[in-house]
Design an enzyme around this catalytic site. Structure first.
Site, short mmCIF file in Angstrom:
data_model
loop_
_atom_site.label_atom_id
_atom_site.label_comp_id
_atom_site.label_asym_id
_atom_site.label_seq_id
_atom_site.Cartn_x
_atom_site.Cartn_y
_atom_site.Cartn_z
N LEU A 21 0.20 -7.73 -11.95
CA LEU A 21 0.19 -6.84 -13.22
C LEU A 21 1.43 -6.44 -13.20
CD1 LEU A 21 -1.34 -5.13 -14.98
CD2 LEU A 21 -1.85 -3.46 -13.31
N GLU A 51 5.65 -5.55 -13.68
CA GLU A 51 6.68 -6.13 -14.07
C GLU A 51 7.88 -5.34 -13.91
OE1 GLU A 51 6.21 -7.11 -18.18
OE2 GLU A 51 4.77 -8.47 -17.99
N GLY A 83 5.67 -0.39 -13.85
CA GLY A 83 4.98 -0.25 -12.43
C GLY A 83 4.04 0.99 -12.72
N TRP A 142 6.52 -8.33 -8.00
CA TRP A 142 5.73 -7.88 -6.85
C TRP A 142 4.45 -8.36 -6.55
CZ3 TRP A 142 9.59 -5.61 -4.51
CH2 TRP A 142 10.79 -4.73 -5.19
N GLY A 186 -9.79 -2.18 -4.68
CA GLY A 186 -8.48 -2.55 -4.14
C GLY A 186 -7.90 -1.41 -3.25
N ARG A 240 5.29 6.28 30.52
CA ARG A 240 6.45 6.89 30.62
C ARG A 240 6.54 8.03 31.50
NH1 ARG A 240 12.19 6.12 30.20
NH2 ARG A 240 12.97 7.61 29.04
N GLU A 251 -0.67 -0.50 -5.30
CA GLU A 251 -1.97 -0.19 -5.70
C GLU A 251 -2.08 1.43 -6.11
OE1 GLU A 251 -5.36 -2.06 -4.66
OE2 GLU A 251 -4.18 -3.94 -3.80
N THR A 291 0.80 4.79 -6.50
CA THR A 291 1.69 5.72 -5.63
C THR A 291 0.72 6.87 -5.36
OG1 THR A 291 2.38 6.72 -7.73
CG2 THR A 291 3.76 4.81 -6.55
#
Length: 395
Positions: A131, A133, A137, A162, A251, A277, A373, A375
């Protein structure tokens, strides 16, 4: 089992699938994750192909199309485990399962489903999604890659950015403009095309050098006079953007599961390291400062998991609030993963900053879950908008 995943609510089928996913992640992904991270020039598709052999690339596809026909929640259980093993492999699984396959399932013709969906469900064909470019975005509707009528088919020109698996996948669900340059229709002028990666005019770029998820393949793609027949257009020529948004709702649940898997892995490493540790004559797990960190890390992981599972149930039930919950789950899980991996790195101290220890990689892998997917800022906008829409619906 490493985690209960809602315990008694799991069916025997779910339990067996989860055991299989955990075993694969532990035995095949985790031991080789570092090597994939270090090899930035090539992409190892073998782990993804193995996921296909296990049926994990067709989890959300009905059995009538050769998939497993499972619910979203079971799929997220598995995806979280795969991300625990290697988030770079998990992102390929997530993209394939949620974007091209679900768009085909929802809007493809019977012939398209037979041609593409069946082999995708069987893992014989790897799918990708495109999707974004260079100048589109978060404002994805601003894409400029163009499809023009060419006889009864289409000719595609332009550049995309991307694209996960863009050079190694077999087919890409690609969004390009179908309106005319002199008569732009915004988001209603975009079509969804199935683009075979062996088509003449499909030119992928080199694998991007990234901060994290180095084992995954991300490339730019150039379209130069690429010709497609009419059978490659999914649905209506002006509704591709709507189809993309629909697919991205599922998604973002996958990205949330990926983030939780990363966070869980960081917590596991930090807990084990704190036990091994020693400083000032005793294991650092006995210091209250470390105990508080581990407690807060575990709490954030479980809280993110609970919200994700609530969102998954809403998605399967097609609730009105599913969009808001999906954004909440993705926002919360991604920011939790970044916070948890940062705490894990702190527990490791100087060793955590070294690439010899896995928490450094997990810290880098976590960050991108706040970006792709949607921000975190975009998802906050979606959540706020949905709050007002809900108020209107309740009146």
């Amino acid at each position: 089992m490493r985690r209960s995943h809602a315990g008694a609510r799991l069916s025997e089928e779910q339990r067996q699938i989860l055991i299989l996913a955990r075993s694969f992640a532990k035995r095949e992904l985790r031991p080789t994750a570092e090597a994939r991270d270090e090899d930035e020039d090539s992409f190892d598709r073998a782990p993804v192909d193995k996921l296909g052999e296990l049926g994990f690339l067709g989890m959300l596809i009905p059995e009538e199309y050769d998939g497993l026909g499972l619910d979203m929640l079971t799929y997220l259980y598995v995806l979280e485990e795969i991300a625990w093993g290697d988030a770079s492999v998990a992102v390929s699984m997530s993209v394939h399962n949620s974007l091209p396959t679900q768009t085909l399932l929802g809007h493809g013709t019977d012939d398209q489903k037979d041609r593409w969906l069946r082999p995708m469900a069987r893992g014989e064909i790897l799918g990708a999604f495109s999707l974004s470019e260079a100048d589109a975005g978060s404002d994805a509707a601003a894409i400029t890659a163009q499809a023009v009528r060419d006889g009864d088919g289409w000719r595609l020109d332009g550049s995309k950015m991307w694209v996960t698996n863009g050079a190694s996948a077999d087919v890409v669900l690609m969004m390009v403009r179908t309106d005319e340059p002199q008569d732009r229709k915004g988001s209603r002028g975009i079509g969804a095309f199935l683009v075979p990666t062996d088509a003449e005019g499909y030119i992928p770029g080199k694998k991007e050098l990234k901060m994290g998820l180095r084992g995954s393949e991300t490339v730019a793609v150039s379209l130069q006079g690429l010709r497609l027949g009419p059978e490659h257009l999914i649905g209506e020529p002006g509704l591709g953007f709507r189809y993309a948004l629909e697919a991205l709702e599922g998604g973002r649940l996958g990205i949330a599961a990926q983030a939780i898997g990363i966070a869980e892995a960081a917590l596991d490493y930090a807990r084990d390291y704190a036990e091994e540790r020693e400083q000032f004559g005793r294991a650092i797990k006995n210091f209250q400062g470390i105990q508080f960190k581990l407690a807060d890390m575990a709490t954030r992981v479980e809280a993110a998991r609970g919200l994700l599972y609530r969102a998954a149930l809403a998605y399967d039930a097609d609730e009105l609030r599913k969009r808001k919950l999906s954004s909440m789950a993705k926002l919360n899980a991604s920011e939790a993963a970044t916070w948890v991996t940062r705490q894990a790195l702190q527990i490791f101290g100087g060793y955590g900053y070294s690439r010899e220890y896995p928490v450094e990689r997990l810290f880098r892998d976590a960050k991108v879950t706040e970006i792709y997917e949607g921000t975190s800022e975009i998802h906050r906008m979606i959540i706020a908008r949905e709050l007002y829409l809900e108020r209107g619906n309740d009146k």
